[in-house]
Scaffold this motif. Structure first.
Motif, PDB file in Angstrom:
ATOM      1  N   LEU A   1       0.771  -1.128  -0.085  1.00 43.07           N
ATOM      2  CA  LEU A   1      -0.179   0.037  -0.038  1.00 43.07           C
ATOM      3  C   LEU A   1       0.753   1.369   0.186  1.00 43.07           C
ATOM      4  N   LEU A   2       2.304   1.056   0.096  1.00 51.93           N
ATOM      5  CA  LEU A   2       2.879   2.373   0.626  1.00 51.93           C
ATOM      6  C   LEU A   2       2.949   3.279  -0.934  1.00 51.93           C
ATOM      7  N   PRO A   3       3.068   2.490  -1.909  1.00 53.06           N
ATOM      8  CA  PRO A   3       2.969   3.347  -3.176  1.00 53.06           C
ATOM      9  C   PRO A   3       1.768   4.384  -3.353  1.00 53.06           C
TER      10      PRO A   3
ATOM     11  N   LYS B   1      -6.440  10.759   4.008  1.00 58.31           N
ATOM     12  CA  LYS B   1      -7.217   9.890   3.195  1.00 58.31           C
ATOM     13  C   LYS B   1      -7.150   8.451   3.460  1.00 58.31           C
ATOM     14  N   TRP B   2      -8.503   7.896   3.746  1.00 54.03           N
ATOM     15  CA  TRP B   2      -8.359   6.454   4.128  1.00 54.03           C
ATOM     16  C   TRP B   2      -8.458   5.351   2.936  1.00 54.03           C
ATOM     17  N   LEU B   3      -7.483   4.635   3.284  1.00 58.72           N
ATOM     18  CA  LEU B   3      -7.366   3.597   2.258  1.00 58.72           C
ATOM     19  C   LEU B   3      -7.869   2.237   2.947  1.00 58.72           C
TER      20      LEU B   3
ATOM     21  N   CYS C   1      -2.105  13.071   5.086  1.00 57.59           N
ATOM     22  CA  CYS C   1      -1.604  11.722   5.764  1.00 57.59           C
ATOM     23  C   CYS C   1      -2.648  10.788   5.034  1.00 57.59           C
ATOM     24  N   ALA C   2      -1.887   9.634   4.784  1.00 57.55           N
ATOM     25  CA  ALA C   2      -2.750   8.278   4.060  1.00 57.55           C
ATOM     26  C   ALA C   2      -2.775   7.344   4.972  1.00 57.55           C
ATOM     27  N   ALA C   3      -3.993   7.055   5.637  1.00 57.93           N
ATOM     28  CA  ALA C   3      -4.162   6.113   6.787  1.00 57.93           C
ATOM     29  C   ALA C   3      -4.896   4.997   6.322  1.00 57.93           C
TER      30      ALA C   3
ATOM     31  N   ARG D   1       0.286   4.146   8.570  1.00 57.53           N
ATOM     32  CA  ARG D   1      -0.097   5.370   8.008  1.00 57.53           C
ATOM     33  C   ARG D   1       1.102   6.095   7.637  1.00 57.53           C
ATOM     34  N   LEU D   2       1.151   7.013   6.712  1.00 58.41           N
ATOM     35  CA  LEU D   2       2.059   7.784   6.033  1.00 58.41           C
ATOM     36  C   LEU D   2       1.593   9.176   6.456  1.00 58.41           C
TER      37      LEU D   2
END
Ligand code: UDP
Ligand code: MG
Length: 336
Positions: free
Chosen positions: A105-107, A194-196, A120-122, A162-163
């Motif tokens: 999911l990192l990319p 952003k929620w993934l 932030c992408a969580a 998260r990033l």
């Protein structure tokens, strides 16, 4: 402009089995993301197995690897804090070592931050497949209660994976409280997230370090840290019972005046006394929870203590065997 640096924080507690698998999987993803540089910051949370020696070896073999080893087990919250504190990256990721947080999911996370303008992408898991039903039930209850009683958003199923941009990391570090409940702190500091979503993945190697009781204590930490509603509820119950007793007194006086001779009702009195003293103890207990947290907070003890890092260049040292899980996480009493 040079490449941006991503720091990946990996808390590890007795994870000698999981680390090699984690490394193998994650390095593949990291190597494929050529547009950024990586730094891996492993936090050894006082492991009693060979986790530290594995980390020493890893740090020697790969310049991107750093580690911080605690003097004892301080709990995952402390490990995450130490990671954020020591990370040098422009972006910082937090990731479990058991591969329940898919590195693939990192990319997507990086894309959300660099191209879509998020801070932030969580991640959140949309299923709890593979988890004991009783644990899922209590987890759901916890999130439902939390949503009702706290103004801070705590997302159901949210992972710590998260990033974040540096400014968000700094904001989290400014929240320097001792009783840390990161899922609440992440929401509390705000920023555009952003929620993934993904389906739950079972632990690849080793076993979970969270017992039911540890999770229960952690959820009480969360409630006490992010809501004062329990205090309010106990006051409301107090007022309610005052009103009821006032009405009852009037009823009894009127009854006595009209019919007289009302010396009956011992059993009901015992019940009332029992109930009221129960409610009082309950309310004192709630008060005590807040007081206890305040007590630990004002002592201003450090959140973690470092024993060794990669720059210490340590000799192989004493290793103990790993028995059971942490006894002294952030939720456990600190005074002996
Ligand atoms: N962990 C930690 N300190 C602890 C307990 C756990 O650093 O006291 C780490 C653990 O090594 C793992 C992560 O926190 O990388 C999540 O733990 P675990 O997988 O046991 O929790 P679960 O996924 O079952 O909630
Ligand atoms: Mg896990």
């Amino acid at each position: 402009m040079g490449k941006k640096l991503i720091s990946v924080i990996v808390p590890c507690y007795c994870e000698e089995e999981a680390i090699p698998h984690y490394w193998e999987e994650t390095v593949k993803v990291a190597d494929s993301m050529t547009e950024v540089d990586f730094e891996f910051l492993f936090i050894d949370d006082g492991s009693k197995d060979h986790t530290v020696s594995i980390l020493r070896r890893l740090a020697k073999s790969d310049k991107r690897v750093r580690y911080v080893s605690f003097s004892r087990n301080f709990g995952k919250e402390a490990a995450m804090y130490a990671g954020l504190k020591n990370a040098k990256g422009d972006y910082v990721a937090i990731m479990d070592v058991d591969l329940q947080d898919p590195p693939s999911l990192l990319p997507d996370m990086l894309h959300a931050i660099e191209k879509e303008g998020y801070d932030c992408a969580a991640t959140r898991r949309v299923t709890r497949k593979g988890e004991p039903p009783i644990r899922s039930f209590f987890a759901r209850m916890f999130y439902r209660v939390m949503r009702k009683i706290s103004k801070t958003e705590v997302v159901d199923g949210a992972r710590d994976y998260r990033l974040m941009k540096r400014k968000m990391v700094n904001a989290i570090l400014d929240v320097g409280e001792y009783n840390r409940f990161s899922k609440g702190i992440f929401g509390w500091v705000g920023f555009r997230t952003k929620w993934l979503e993904y389906e739950n993945i079972e632990r690849a190697h080793g076993e979970t370090k969270w017992s039911f009781w540890k999770l229960l204590a952690y959820s009480i930490d969360g409630i006490v840290a992010f809501s004062t509603m329990p205090l309010f509820v106990s006051s409301v119950i107090g007022i309610l019972f005052c009103v009821i007793s006032f009405i009852a007194i009037i009823v009894i006086i009127v009854r006595q005046l009209i019919w007289g001779g009302s010396a009956y009702g011992w059993p009901s009195m015992v019940c009332i006394i029992l109930m009221l003293s129960g409610i009082q103890l309950f309310a004192i207990g709630i008060l005590g929870q807040y007081l206890a947290k305040t007590y630990l907070e004002v002592k201003k003890r450090p959140i973690y203590i470092v024993n060794e890092t990669e720059s210490d260049n340590p000799e192989a040292s004493l290793e103990k065997s790993c028995g059971g899980s942490a006894e002294n996480d952030t939720g456990a009493p600190e005074e002996g």
